[in-house]
Design a protein around this motif. Sequence first.
Motif, PDB file in Angstrom:
ATOM      1  N   PRO A  12      -9.983  14.505 -20.352  1.00  0.00           N
ATOM      2  CA  PRO A  12      -8.800  13.758 -19.906  1.00  0.00           C
ATOM      3  C   PRO A  12      -9.129  12.426 -19.234  1.00  0.00           C
ATOM      4  CG  PRO A  12      -8.640  16.067 -19.270  1.00  0.00           C
ATOM      5  CD  PRO A  12     -10.028  15.854 -19.774  1.00  0.00           C
ATOM      6  N   ALA A  13     -10.374  12.278 -18.734  1.00  0.00           N
ATOM      7  CA  ALA A  13     -10.750  11.034 -18.063  1.00  0.00           C
ATOM      8  C   ALA A  13     -11.252   9.962 -19.027  1.00  0.00           C
ATOM      9  CB  ALA A  13     -11.825  11.314 -17.005  1.00  0.00           C
ATOM     10  N   ILE A  14     -11.420  10.315 -20.310  1.00  0.00           N
ATOM     11  CA  ILE A  14     -11.988   9.361 -21.271  1.00  0.00           C
ATOM     12  C   ILE A  14     -11.181   8.065 -21.366  1.00  0.00           C
ATOM     13  CG2 ILE A  14     -12.250   8.997 -23.770  1.00  0.00           C
ATOM     14  CD1 ILE A  14     -13.681  11.649 -23.934  1.00  0.00           C
ATOM     15  N   PRO A  15      -9.838   8.096 -21.436  1.00  0.00           N
ATOM     16  CA  PRO A  15      -9.105   6.816 -21.502  1.00  0.00           C
ATOM     17  C   PRO A  15      -9.413   5.902 -20.315  1.00  0.00           C
ATOM     18  CG  PRO A  15      -7.647   8.641 -22.055  1.00  0.00           C
ATOM     19  CD  PRO A  15      -8.920   9.252 -21.554  1.00  0.00           C
ATOM     20  N   ALA A  16      -9.544   6.495 -19.119  1.00  0.00           N
ATOM     21  CA  ALA A  16      -9.857   5.680 -17.944  1.00  0.00           C
ATOM     22  C   ALA A  16     -11.290   5.158 -18.010  1.00  0.00           C
ATOM     23  CB  ALA A  16      -9.654   6.494 -16.669  1.00  0.00           C
ATOM     24  N   PHE A  17     -12.225   5.989 -18.485  1.00  0.00           N
ATOM     25  CA  PHE A  17     -13.605   5.515 -18.666  1.00  0.00           C
ATOM     26  C   PHE A  17     -13.623   4.297 -19.593  1.00  0.00           C
ATOM     27  CE2 PHE A  17     -15.373  10.081 -18.013  1.00  0.00           C
ATOM     28  CZ  PHE A  17     -15.458   9.875 -16.652  1.00  0.00           C
ATOM     29  N   ARG A  18     -12.877   4.362 -20.688  1.00  0.00           N
ATOM     30  CA  ARG A  18     -12.878   3.286 -21.668  1.00  0.00           C
ATOM     31  C   ARG A  18     -12.329   1.998 -21.064  1.00  0.00           C
ATOM     32  NH1 ARG A  18     -10.264   4.515 -27.223  1.00  0.00           N
ATOM     33  NH2 ARG A  18     -11.290   2.509 -27.590  1.00  0.00           N
ATOM     34  N   GLU A  20     -12.153   1.163 -17.824  1.00  0.00           N
ATOM     35  CA  GLU A  20     -12.938   0.646 -16.695  1.00  0.00           C
ATOM     36  C   GLU A  20     -14.258   0.043 -17.135  1.00  0.00           C
ATOM     37  OE1 GLU A  20     -14.724   2.116 -12.381  1.00  0.00           O
ATOM     38  OE2 GLU A  20     -13.169   3.257 -13.397  1.00  0.00           O
ATOM     39  N   PHE A  21     -14.911   0.690 -18.106  1.00  0.00           N
ATOM     40  CA  PHE A  21     -16.248   0.233 -18.493  1.00  0.00           C
ATOM     41  C   PHE A  21     -16.270  -0.462 -19.851  1.00  0.00           C
ATOM     42  CE2 PHE A  21     -17.000   4.004 -15.721  1.00  0.00           C
ATOM     43  CZ  PHE A  21     -17.671   3.367 -14.694  1.00  0.00           C
ATOM     44  N   GLY A  22     -15.113  -0.611 -20.516  1.00  0.00           N
ATOM     45  CA  GLY A  22     -15.052  -1.279 -21.807  1.00  0.00           C
ATOM     46  C   GLY A  22     -15.818  -0.559 -22.895  1.00  0.00           C
ATOM     47  N   LEU A  23     -15.550   0.732 -23.067  1.00  0.00           N
ATOM     48  CA  LEU A  23     -16.339   1.577 -23.959  1.00  0.00           C
ATOM     49  C   LEU A  23     -15.608   1.850 -25.264  1.00  0.00           C
ATOM     50  CD1 LEU A  23     -17.397   4.264 -21.319  1.00  0.00           C
ATOM     51  CD2 LEU A  23     -18.764   2.312 -22.083  1.00  0.00           C
ATOM     52  N   VAL A  73     -20.292  10.354 -10.428  1.00  0.00           N
ATOM     53  CA  VAL A  73     -19.380   9.937 -11.499  1.00  0.00           C
ATOM     54  C   VAL A  73     -18.203   9.169 -10.902  1.00  0.00           C
ATOM     55  CG1 VAL A  73     -17.774  10.768 -13.268  1.00  0.00           C
ATOM     56  CG2 VAL A  73     -20.030  11.820 -13.050  1.00  0.00           C
ATOM     57  N   ALA A  74     -17.701   9.640  -9.768  1.00  0.00           N
ATOM     58  CA  ALA A  74     -16.546   8.983  -9.136  1.00  0.00           C
ATOM     59  C   ALA A  74     -16.876   7.584  -8.644  1.00  0.00           C
ATOM     60  CB  ALA A  74     -16.056   9.841  -7.976  1.00  0.00           C
ATOM     61  N   LEU A  75     -18.093   7.386  -8.130  1.00  0.00           N
ATOM     62  CA  LEU A  75     -18.443   6.135  -7.455  1.00  0.00           C
ATOM     63  C   LEU A  75     -19.324   5.213  -8.293  1.00  0.00           C
ATOM     64  CD1 LEU A  75     -19.246   7.716  -3.952  1.00  0.00           C
ATOM     65  CD2 LEU A  75     -17.088   6.660  -4.707  1.00  0.00           C
ATOM     66  N   ALA A  76     -19.676   5.628  -9.513  1.00  0.00           N
ATOM     67  CA  ALA A  76     -20.628   4.848 -10.318  1.00  0.00           C
ATOM     68  C   ALA A  76     -20.094   3.448 -10.617  1.00  0.00           C
ATOM     69  CB  ALA A  76     -20.922   5.583 -11.622  1.00  0.00           C
ATOM     70  N   PRO A  77     -20.913   2.396 -10.376  1.00  0.00           N
ATOM     71  CA  PRO A  77     -20.455   1.029 -10.659  1.00  0.00           C
ATOM     72  C   PRO A  77     -20.600   0.640 -12.125  1.00  0.00           C
ATOM     73  CG  PRO A  77     -22.634   0.997  -9.658  1.00  0.00           C
ATOM     74  CD  PRO A  77     -22.209   2.439  -9.679  1.00  0.00           C
ATOM     75  N   THR A  78     -21.467   1.351 -12.869  1.00  0.00           N
ATOM     76  CA  THR A  78     -21.698   1.039 -14.280  1.00  0.00           C
ATOM     77  C   THR A  78     -21.683   2.336 -15.084  1.00  0.00           C
ATOM     78  OG1 THR A  78     -24.113   1.255 -14.112  1.00  0.00           O
ATOM     79  CG2 THR A  78     -23.171  -0.928 -13.646  1.00  0.00           C
ATOM     80  N   TRP A  79     -21.526   2.200 -16.411  1.00  0.00           N
ATOM     81  CA  TRP A  79     -21.494   3.385 -17.259  1.00  0.00           C
ATOM     82  C   TRP A  79     -22.843   4.105 -17.309  1.00  0.00           C
ATOM     83  CZ3 TRP A  79     -18.567   6.988 -18.466  1.00  0.00           C
ATOM     84  CH2 TRP A  79     -18.742   7.790 -19.597  1.00  0.00           C
TER      85      TRP A  79
END
Length: 363
Positions: A12-18, A20-23, A73-79
């Motif tokens: 469920p977090a994948i859309p937010a990962f994409r 935030e990190f441009g994935l 994972v919550a605080l990571a600045p980069t992928w």
Amino acid sequence: MLIGALQALYGPAIPAFRREFGLSPSAAGMGLSAHFVGGVAGVLLFDRLYGRIGNRQLLGSSYLLMAAGAAGVALAPTWPAALAAALLAGLGFGGIDYGLNQLFATGFGHRSTAMLNVLNAHFGVGAILGPALVGAVGADRYPAVFLGFALANLPLLLCLKGVRDRSPRPDGGAGESGPVLARSLGSVLAVFVTLYVLHVGIEAGVGGWEPTHLESVGYGAGAAATATSVYWLMMTVGRFLVVPIALRCSAQTIVTVSCAGMTVCLLLAGVPELAPYAYAGVGLFIAPIFPTGLPWLNRAAPQARRAGAIVIAASMVGGVAAGPALGKAIELSGTGAVPLLLSGVSALCLAATLWLIRTTRPS
């Protein structure tokens, strides 16, 4: 419940990962892959330490690793940093998965099968609640969810006094299999590993491809998604339902009936009108196999101390390999062949179970 929730949070977090990190989609999916790689490593690492240091230390360090990884994972600045944190969380996940399953398989005597089904049913409860939590707060707030998850691990450190530092030897039970001869040990372990790889492959295959198959035979996207949720729900329900049965029936009987029922349901899933109900039946029948096979293995091969770790790690490998392998088969045969392909794999599970019963039967 916590390790079930953690495994289910990444999707469920994948859309937010994409965002935030441009994935790309495949790059975002690497988060769950890193988690599983860490899980396999955690199982194998903690198996090496099992018996050398106390059970309380093993579990406590696993709780801390999972908490640290989830916070990362919550605080990571980069992928790449997020992937490293997911790997760390997976390491703790694997330690807990192996540690608790091993302790439950050996620590409850003839009740071990029932207690393992209770344990793994709560994994399913967590897997249902995790995505629901992300849906309630919104995928964009995934850092808060992962941080809350990390904090929820810490009170478990206060609950380790009830864990015996040294595990008892697994005992035999009436009507159960006897220890296999040394010359048969390698074959028995290989077939157990095969059973675990194949049945987890079916579990992941149905979860991943049921929506696609249902849509291809005329169901709407919403109905297909709901049917898939019911499949996962039935896996949890099945583990609770088998608890009283496990106190009266042998592990071999439960696994045999489960594999046979799973095969029949997958064949019925080829009939479009029955498909959603048949997939729910697959979830019900597949549910007891993982937790029920472990005490059977411990009784059949008590001399193989690492057997439990090998099959638990193999189950994770089965989950990772199922997607690409089934995807390739579907490319060649079409989406409509999903239930038929999986029923063939299920028949192999049944054949492996019958071979194990014959080989581990007491002389």
